[in-house]
Write a protein that holds these residues in place. Sequence first.
Motif, mmCIF file in Angstrom:
data_model
loop_
_atom_site.group_PDB
_atom_site.id
_atom_site.type_symbol
_atom_site.label_atom_id
_atom_site.label_comp_id
_atom_site.label_asym_id
_atom_site.label_seq_id
_atom_site.Cartn_x
_atom_site.Cartn_y
_atom_site.Cartn_z
ATOM 1 N N ILE A 18 6.394 -46.753 -35.368
ATOM 2 C CA ILE A 18 7.126 -45.840 -36.254
ATOM 3 C C ILE A 18 7.640 -46.621 -37.457
ATOM 4 O O ILE A 18 8.246 -47.681 -37.302
ATOM 5 C CB ILE A 18 8.345 -45.199 -35.534
ATOM 6 N N LYS A 19 7.401 -46.067 -38.624
ATOM 7 C CA LYS A 19 7.927 -46.678 -39.838
ATOM 8 C C LYS A 19 9.397 -46.314 -39.974
ATOM 9 O O LYS A 19 9.813 -45.261 -39.495
ATOM 10 C CB LYS A 19 7.128 -46.132 -41.023
ATOM 11 N N ALA A 20 10.180 -47.179 -40.616
ATOM 12 C CA ALA A 20 11.619 -46.948 -40.774
ATOM 13 C C ALA A 20 11.902 -45.780 -41.721
ATOM 14 O O ALA A 20 13.049 -45.388 -41.932
ATOM 15 C CB ALA A 20 12.299 -48.222 -41.270
ATOM 16 N N TYR A 21 10.847 -45.251 -42.349
ATOM 17 C CA TYR A 21 10.908 -44.017 -43.140
ATOM 18 C C TYR A 21 9.613 -43.281 -42.822
ATOM 19 O O TYR A 21 8.945 -43.654 -41.853
ATOM 20 C CB TYR A 21 11.075 -44.351 -44.644
ATOM 21 N N THR A 22 9.236 -42.273 -43.572
ATOM 22 C CA THR A 22 8.041 -41.494 -43.210
ATOM 23 C C THR A 22 7.079 -41.402 -44.394
ATOM 24 O O THR A 22 7.513 -41.351 -45.548
ATOM 25 C CB THR A 22 8.455 -40.056 -42.804
ATOM 26 N N THR A 23 5.765 -41.395 -44.093
ATOM 27 C CA THR A 23 4.780 -41.111 -45.141
ATOM 28 C C THR A 23 3.714 -40.182 -44.589
ATOM 29 O O THR A 23 3.549 -40.053 -43.387
ATOM 30 C CB THR A 23 4.061 -42.387 -45.651
ATOM 31 N N ARG A 24 3.011 -39.554 -45.488
ATOM 32 C CA ARG A 24 1.899 -38.690 -45.100
ATOM 33 C C ARG A 24 0.894 -38.663 -46.243
ATOM 34 O O ARG A 24 1.293 -38.660 -47.407
ATOM 35 C CB ARG A 24 2.463 -37.285 -44.816
ATOM 36 N N VAL A 25 -0.402 -38.653 -45.922
ATOM 37 C CA VAL A 25 -1.422 -38.403 -46.956
ATOM 38 C C VAL A 25 -2.110 -37.090 -46.625
ATOM 39 O O VAL A 25 -2.143 -36.681 -45.486
ATOM 40 C CB VAL A 25 -2.490 -39.523 -47.059
ATOM 41 N N GLY A 26 -2.640 -36.467 -47.627
ATOM 42 C CA GLY A 26 -3.280 -35.179 -47.396
ATOM 43 C C GLY A 26 -2.257 -34.061 -47.420
ATOM 44 O O GLY A 26 -1.067 -34.277 -47.698
ATOM 45 N N GLU A 27 -2.740 -32.855 -47.123
ATOM 46 C CA GLU A 27 -1.886 -31.670 -47.219
ATOM 47 C C GLU A 27 -1.104 -31.450 -45.924
ATOM 48 O O GLU A 27 -1.294 -32.159 -44.949
ATOM 49 C CB GLU A 27 -2.758 -30.435 -47.491
ATOM 50 N N GLY A 28 -0.243 -30.435 -45.933
ATOM 51 C CA GLY A 28 0.469 -30.048 -44.712
ATOM 52 C C GLY A 28 1.961 -30.283 -44.797
ATOM 53 O O GLY A 28 2.444 -31.026 -45.662
ATOM 54 N N PRO A 29 2.714 -29.632 -43.886
ATOM 55 C CA PRO A 29 4.175 -29.695 -43.941
ATOM 56 C C PRO A 29 4.722 -31.089 -43.670
ATOM 57 O O PRO A 29 4.129 -31.857 -42.919
ATOM 58 C CB PRO A 29 4.597 -28.729 -42.825
ATOM 59 N N PHE A 30 5.875 -31.384 -44.270
ATOM 60 C CA PHE A 30 6.495 -32.717 -44.180
ATOM 61 C C PHE A 30 7.970 -32.521 -44.520
ATOM 62 O O PHE A 30 8.371 -32.646 -45.676
ATOM 63 C CB PHE A 30 5.765 -33.638 -45.172
ATOM 64 N N PRO A 31 8.809 -32.179 -43.520
ATOM 65 C CA PRO A 31 10.190 -31.759 -43.801
ATOM 66 C C PRO A 31 11.033 -32.754 -44.601
ATOM 67 O O PRO A 31 11.825 -32.341 -45.441
ATOM 68 C CB PRO A 31 10.787 -31.552 -42.400
ATOM 69 N N THR A 32 10.896 -34.058 -44.364
ATOM 70 C CA THR A 32 11.800 -34.992 -45.054
ATOM 71 C C THR A 32 11.211 -35.525 -46.369
ATOM 72 O O THR A 32 11.718 -36.498 -46.926
ATOM 73 C CB THR A 32 12.176 -36.192 -44.145
ATOM 74 N N GLU A 33 10.157 -34.889 -46.854
ATOM 75 C CA GLU A 33 9.500 -35.391 -48.074
ATOM 76 C C GLU A 33 10.470 -35.439 -49.251
ATOM 77 O O GLU A 33 11.288 -34.536 -49.448
ATOM 78 C CB GLU A 33 8.306 -34.498 -48.417
ATOM 79 N N LEU A 34 10.354 -36.511 -50.038
ATOM 80 C CA LEU A 34 11.192 -36.688 -51.217
ATOM 81 C C LEU A 34 10.344 -36.505 -52.473
ATOM 82 O O LEU A 34 9.219 -36.997 -52.536
ATOM 83 C CB LEU A 34 11.784 -38.102 -51.225
ATOM 84 N N PHE A 35 10.902 -35.828 -53.451
ATOM 85 C CA PHE A 35 10.176 -35.613 -54.695
ATOM 86 C C PHE A 35 10.877 -36.301 -55.865
ATOM 87 O O PHE A 35 10.564 -36.062 -57.010
ATOM 88 C CB PHE A 35 10.033 -34.107 -54.967
ATOM 89 N N ASP A 36 11.866 -37.128 -55.541
ATOM 90 C CA ASP A 36 12.681 -37.736 -56.599
ATOM 91 C C ASP A 36 12.421 -39.239 -56.713
ATOM 92 O O ASP A 36 11.470 -39.768 -56.150
ATOM 93 C CB ASP A 36 14.174 -37.468 -56.321
ATOM 94 N N ASP A 37 13.312 -39.931 -57.424
ATOM 95 C CA ASP A 37 13.125 -41.371 -57.644
ATOM 96 C C ASP A 37 13.233 -42.167 -56.327
ATOM 97 O O ASP A 37 12.666 -43.244 -56.206
ATOM 98 C CB ASP A 37 14.116 -41.889 -58.698
ATOM 99 N N LYS A 38 13.939 -41.631 -55.350
ATOM 100 C CA LYS A 38 14.049 -42.330 -54.052
ATOM 101 C C LYS A 38 12.669 -42.351 -53.367
ATOM 102 O O LYS A 38 12.272 -43.350 -52.775
ATOM 103 C CB LYS A 38 15.069 -41.631 -53.130
ATOM 104 N N GLY A 39 11.959 -41.234 -53.483
ATOM 105 C CA GLY A 39 10.607 -41.157 -52.912
ATOM 106 C C GLY A 39 9.680 -42.151 -53.598
ATOM 107 O O GLY A 39 8.873 -42.829 -52.961
#
Length: 430
Positions: A265-286
């Motif tokens: 498990i990464k200490a944060y989360t990542t995903r590639v491709g499409e699909g839901p991702f509740p904790t996704e960040l769209f800001d400078d932190k991401g």
Amino acid sequence: MPGVVLVGAQWGDEGKGKATDLLGSRVDYVVKFNGGNNAGHTVVIDDEKYALHLLPSGILSPGVVPVIANGVVVDIEVLFEELDALIERGVDVSRLLVSGSAHVIAPYHRTIDKVTERFLGKRRIGTTGRGIGPAYADKINRVGIRMWDLFDEKILRAKIEGSLDQKNHLLVKVYNRRAITVDETLEDLLRYAERLRPMVTDTAVELNKALDAGKNVLFEAGQATMLDVDHGTYPFVTSSSATAGGAVTGSGVGPTRIDSVIGVIKAYTTRVGEGPFPTELFDDKGELLRKTGGEYGVTTGRARRTGWYDSVIARYATRINGLTDIVLTKLDVLTGLEKVPVCVAYDVDGVRHDEMPTDQTAFHHAKPVYEELDGWWEDISRARSFEDLPKNAQAYVKALEEMSGTRISAIGVGPKRDEIIPVHDLIHSR
Ligand code: IMP
């Protein structure tokens, strides 16, 4: 014994190579049991970077027998590209074993993967375009081609004919593409048959014998829990069993032979491709997580979607895989943050969910409920024991351990092989 299973607990790219490295010289066999060259792991040895897609990471460890088991789909051209690149760098690849029952990714699988994605438009999966899904579809449809078939040209021709028959109708009439001929496919697949022949064997027999002899066998999953075809965020998943159960069906060893299941498990989360991702960040932190963590796909070069740690997913992965240990990776990427949010539950249309919602719509609506933990500023890359970590980093790890319900047995603190804190031994009996 023991048999050790290693799985990704999120959406992939958790840094499984790191855990493999930690097991190091004590592992005798490393088995890839699912997926194909859609995977990608980077292993750094003595400042040399190796990017592997199809080959199990054990190929880089002298003395380890790397195995591509029956649950894998193999693109033969890619297999030899990777082998030749390693040979050029002086790596001994002669120990590799490939299951005769592993399915082959034929060129038409890649074509169909790409045209289907284009056809799906807005509903596309965001696949790696490597032909993985179509090859597994043929396996389930019973029109697949297996390694054994490559050594009998007559059978191979008949199987290609059977497989192409329907596909050409689809390609020409639905997708407006040219038909693929049997001869070109046959030529493509036969090109490496002779080089392949000595590697191809009944790997299930080999692995069971190894376990009988008391060898340590590591079953390394491609992709990850949330991309598993049964337990992931369907339909935005890969087409194979990337969870612990897949190690059994994908290799031909029984479940009673598995002693531990390690979730990375990464200490944060990542995903590639499409699909839901509740904790996704769209800001400078991401963007910060992406830049600091080098979150760009090894296979496709795509920028990964990034977000905070999600303990609902960690608990889910613990349950689905029966995790005995967690290897927490990339803790160093979080250094320098004032506060580190961790998702402790979801809010689904005003209702709190402490566990993964069962239906897809609810998961799509899930909004993270965060708890903010204190950050740390100190460079942690040289920490080699838990006590070397700053107090706040220790508290972060402890909090994740408590929330996931599984002990954290190692902590990654940097990209290099030795930048890891071992906490508990990863090889143990049940
Ligand atoms: P496919 O495996 O190419 O069919 O792609 C299906 C989904 O799984 C897509 O969202 C891919 O981005 C994702 N995927 C496949 N392999 C990996 C991997 O190794 N890491 C992360 N995501 C992956």
